[in-house]
Design a protein around this motif. Structure first.
Motif, short mmCIF file in Angstrom:
data_model
loop_
_atom_site.label_atom_id
_atom_site.label_comp_id
_atom_site.label_asym_id
_atom_site.label_seq_id
_atom_site.Cartn_x
_atom_site.Cartn_y
_atom_site.Cartn_z
N TYR A 51 45.09 -29.59 36.55
CA TYR A 51 43.83 -28.84 36.06
C TYR A 51 44.27 -27.88 35.07
O TYR A 51 45.03 -27.16 35.48
CB TYR A 51 43.06 -28.32 37.24
CG TYR A 51 42.43 -29.21 38.12
CD1 TYR A 51 41.38 -29.96 37.99
CD2 TYR A 51 43.09 -29.67 39.40
CE1 TYR A 51 41.03 -31.11 38.63
CE2 TYR A 51 42.65 -30.90 40.40
CZ TYR A 51 41.61 -31.38 39.97
OH TYR A 51 41.15 -32.24 40.71
N ASP A 109 43.15 -25.22 31.48
CA ASP A 109 42.05 -24.76 30.40
C ASP A 109 42.59 -24.86 29.16
O ASP A 109 43.96 -24.21 28.81
CB ASP A 109 41.82 -23.13 30.72
CG ASP A 109 40.89 -23.45 32.20
OD1 ASP A 109 40.15 -24.30 32.54
OD2 ASP A 109 41.21 -21.98 32.54
N LYS A 146 41.80 -23.16 25.36
CA LYS A 146 41.02 -22.04 24.80
C LYS A 146 41.40 -21.75 23.38
O LYS A 146 42.64 -22.11 22.82
CB LYS A 146 41.13 -20.88 25.71
CG LYS A 146 42.78 -20.39 25.59
CD LYS A 146 42.87 -19.23 26.76
CE LYS A 146 44.09 -18.64 26.81
NZ LYS A 146 44.36 -17.68 27.77
N LEU A 194 37.48 -24.37 27.17
CA LEU A 194 37.19 -25.77 27.63
C LEU A 194 38.15 -26.22 28.92
O LEU A 194 39.13 -25.95 28.83
CB LEU A 194 37.40 -26.73 26.55
CG LEU A 194 37.08 -28.20 26.88
CD1 LEU A 194 35.50 -28.44 27.26
CD2 LEU A 194 37.35 -29.16 25.55
N ALA A 195 37.29 -26.55 30.03
CA ALA A 195 37.96 -26.95 31.01
C ALA A 195 38.61 -28.27 31.00
O ALA A 195 37.94 -29.33 30.20
CB ALA A 195 37.16 -27.03 32.26
N GLY A 196 39.69 -28.66 31.71
CA GLY A 196 40.26 -30.02 31.40
C GLY A 196 41.02 -30.46 32.71
O GLY A 196 41.46 -29.83 33.57
N VAL A 197 41.36 -31.78 32.65
CA VAL A 197 41.70 -32.46 33.76
C VAL A 197 42.39 -33.66 33.47
O VAL A 197 41.97 -34.18 32.57
CB VAL A 197 40.58 -32.75 35.09
CG1 VAL A 197 39.88 -33.84 34.52
CG2 VAL A 197 41.40 -33.46 36.18
N LEU A 210 34.88 -36.48 26.78
CA LEU A 210 34.24 -35.21 27.41
C LEU A 210 33.16 -36.04 28.69
O LEU A 210 32.71 -37.26 28.39
CB LEU A 210 33.07 -34.77 26.47
CG LEU A 210 33.79 -33.81 25.45
CD1 LEU A 210 32.99 -33.25 24.27
CD2 LEU A 210 34.58 -32.81 25.87
N THR A 246 31.04 -34.60 32.41
CA THR A 246 30.69 -33.21 33.16
C THR A 246 31.33 -33.38 34.65
O THR A 246 31.58 -34.52 35.16
CB THR A 246 29.01 -33.22 33.10
OG1 THR A 246 28.48 -34.53 33.85
CG2 THR A 246 28.62 -33.33 31.65
N ARG A 284 29.19 -28.06 34.98
CA ARG A 284 30.09 -27.80 33.84
C ARG A 284 30.51 -28.86 33.29
O ARG A 284 30.58 -29.98 33.82
CB ARG A 284 31.14 -26.82 34.01
CG ARG A 284 32.35 -27.30 34.92
CD ARG A 284 33.37 -26.60 35.08
NE ARG A 284 34.55 -27.42 35.85
CZ ARG A 284 35.63 -26.69 36.20
NH1 ARG A 284 35.79 -25.25 36.15
NH2 ARG A 284 36.48 -27.23 36.95
N TYR A 285 30.89 -28.93 31.87
CA TYR A 285 31.39 -30.02 31.23
C TYR A 285 32.90 -29.84 31.07
O TYR A 285 33.42 -28.78 31.15
CB TYR A 285 30.69 -30.21 29.76
CG TYR A 285 31.02 -29.30 28.68
CD1 TYR A 285 32.05 -29.18 27.92
CD2 TYR A 285 30.32 -28.03 28.80
CE1 TYR A 285 32.35 -28.46 26.94
CE2 TYR A 285 30.57 -27.17 27.70
CZ TYR A 285 31.58 -27.20 27.00
OH TYR A 285 32.10 -26.38 26.02
N GLN A 286 33.64 -31.02 30.89
CA GLN A 286 35.10 -30.70 30.75
C GLN A 286 35.41 -32.15 30.16
O GLN A 286 34.91 -32.84 29.87
CB GLN A 286 35.61 -30.68 32.29
CG GLN A 286 35.51 -32.00 32.97
CD GLN A 286 36.11 -31.87 34.55
OE1 GLN A 286 36.25 -30.89 34.90
NE2 GLN A 286 35.79 -33.29 35.41
#
Length: 532
Positions: A59, A61, A63, A69-72, A97, A99, A105-107
């Motif tokens: 996990y 971020d 930026k 933007l959150a990322g996984v 992309l 959610t 939140r979206y990621q």
């Protein structure tokens, strides 16, 4: 129509006829809208917070200066990434992309991630180099010297490239050695893991085993871009090189290429060919050097022998002649040899006189007689004391039995026990008395034998005689014999009275040599005369 006349206060609010959604329905609708509008996207940004839980997912971020933007990255994709994301690294992430309804939140679900240009790679490389250097992995104190002439050389490289051929060719020209090749991928996703496993595998070999353990390792690869050489910058490779118990030479890229394994290795070679030159010396040069050393050794040995010979000659001239050193001692030896017979004769005469001095002499019969009498007295005293001692012991034992007041059965048992002890004591005392008496008798017999051997009777048996006068005193000279009115001669087998006469002694008949067993004209009985 009636609705038009209704009270305005009773009218429904705006949108009152819109359909109702549950939270899950609305979240699903938003998810489908975002995923439908954005399929695959590429996002450029700086990696912020990075989290790696035990599940294996990553996990993070992404930026920039205004948004986050959150990322996984799911576990399967995270294991296949060529570049692992690190905080502060500028990257280009490719994914889709979606959610996360659980947090509204979206990621972005990242499928691939790469540094955003060479500048980002160099920044990440410098950051990693600084962190590993702070741990001491690049310290000079950790580096080990290379063996002068290794028996086995281990090479970690691709078996199909030109690098291994260059190394083998150079080793064959300089000094042929045994080479073990561990094939690995030298670029790509598998490069770092395979290179680290090869280094640790060579170190795991046991000395003297079926597969020989290398004395030096060479990690080699040809030149390439920073992306091609990135596997040798991975932390797993650097730590494997630093932990290697076998001296390691890194030969990755050309002279201008620098990777982190170069800092952790014991020696860095600008090219794979140079690594082979570092590993072994030139056999021809070594033979020439050995020949020169042999010549120097021979010249030095010849010079030392010559110097020692000259020194020996100088010292020999300073030594005195052997005749001068031994002449005086030989003369003293001759003088002592002339004095030796006289000294031995005098010593024998003095000893004979000391042994034959009268009854009070040091070794006279009286000394032995006195010792025998003392031992006999002690033996008699012990023999006299033995019965009394046994009687007293028996009386004490009986008195002890009489004093005991016990029940009849116990008394009988105790009496039997005491009687047994008394009998054993009496028998032991008797054995001790007999042993002591026998020992003293043996000693007495030895002393009596010694007395007999030293007494004059044994001398009489050898053909001598003792002359006494009429009073029984010893006659020790001719004048005393003539003056005595009567004489008595004692032989070994008896005594003979003799009247001294002044007439001449009858002459003996001459004997033939055959009748004289002694061979000296005196007969076989030996010399005759008095004992003293």
């Amino acid at each position: 129509m009636s609705d038009l006349f209704d009270d305005p206060d009773d009218a429904q609010p705006a949108g009152g006829n819109a359909p109702e959604f549950t939270v899950s329905e609305l979240s699903g609708a938003v998810k489908r809208t975002i995923e439908g509008a954005f399929t695959h996207v590429r996002v450029r940004g700086e990696v912020g917070r990075v989290s790696r839980p035990r599940s294996g997912h990553v996990y993070l971020d992404l930026k920039d200066d205004r948004s986050v933007l959150a990322g996984v990255i799911w576990k399967g994709n995270a294991q296949r990434l060529r570049t692992q994301p690190e905080e502060g690294m500028e990257v280009i992430a490719t994914g889709r992309l979606t959610t996360f309804p659980g947090q509204s939140r979206y990621q972005i679900v990242i499928e691939d991630i790469a540094p955003a240009g060479v500048g980002a790679l160099m920044a990440m490389l410098e950051k990693r180099r600084t962190a590993l250097a702070a741990e001491g992995l690049f310290d000079e104190a950790r580096k080990r010297p290379l063996p002068y002439l290794p028996e086995v050389i281990g090479v970690v490289t691709s078996p199909s490239g030109a690098v291994i051929r260059d190394i083998l060719h150079r080793l064959r020209d300089r000094f042929p050695r045994k080479v073990l090749v561990w094939p690995v991928a030298v670029q790509g996703d598998k490069c770092a893991a395979e290179v680290a496993a090869a280094i640790r595998g060579f170190n795991a070999l046991a000395p003297g085993g079926a597969i020989p353990r290398p004395d030096v390792l060479i990690v080699a690869r040809g030149g390439g871009s920073i992306e091609d050489l990135w596997g040798f910058n991975e932390e797993i490779v650097v730590r494997a090189a630093a932990d290697s118990g076998i001296p390691l030479i890194s030969a990755v890229g050309h002279e201008t290429d620098t990777t982190l394994i170069d800092f952790a290795s014991d020696r860095r070679a600008p090219t794979p060919t140079a690594a082979a030159e570092m590993a072994v010396p030139v056999r021809r040069d070594l033979a020439v050097h050995l020949g020169a050393l042999e010549d120097r050794r021979r010249r030095a040995l010849a010079g030392q022998i010559a110097a020692k010979s000259q020194r020996l000659q100088d010292l020999s001239r300073a030594l005195p002649r052997p005749e001068a050193m031994l002449g005086e001692r030989a003369q003293r030896l001759d003088a002592c040899a002339q004095r030796l017979p006289l000294a031995l004769t005098g010593f024998a005469r003095h000893t004979r006189l000391r042994l034959s001095t009268g009854p009070g002499g040091r070794f006279g019969p009286q000394l032995l007689s006195g010792r025998i009498e003392v031992r006999q007295g002690r033996l008699q005293a012990l023999s006299d004391r033995l019965p009394r001692g046994l009687s007293r012991q028996a009386e004490r034992a009986r008195a002890r039995l009489d004093r005991l007041v016990l029940r009849p059965r116990q008394l009988e048992a105790l009496k039997d026990q005491e009687h047994g002890r008394l009998d054993r004591a009496v028998k032991a005392l008797a054995r001790c008395a007999i042993t002591a008496e026998e020992r003293r008798k043996q000693k007495l017999r030895e002393l009596a034998g010694l007395l007999r051997s030293l007494g004059y009777t044994e001398t009489l048996r050898r053909g001598f005689a003792v002359v006494r006068d009429d009073a029984g005193a010893l006659v020790q000279g001719a004048e005393a014999a003539r003056a005595a009115p009567a004489l008595e001669i004692e032989f070994a087998d008896g005594r003979v009275p003799v009247l001294p006469g002044g007439g001449p002694r009858p002459a003996r008949k001459p004997r033939r040599a055959a009748d004289d067993p002694g061979g000296d004209g005196s007969g076989g009985d030996g010399p005759q005369g008095t004992l003293f």
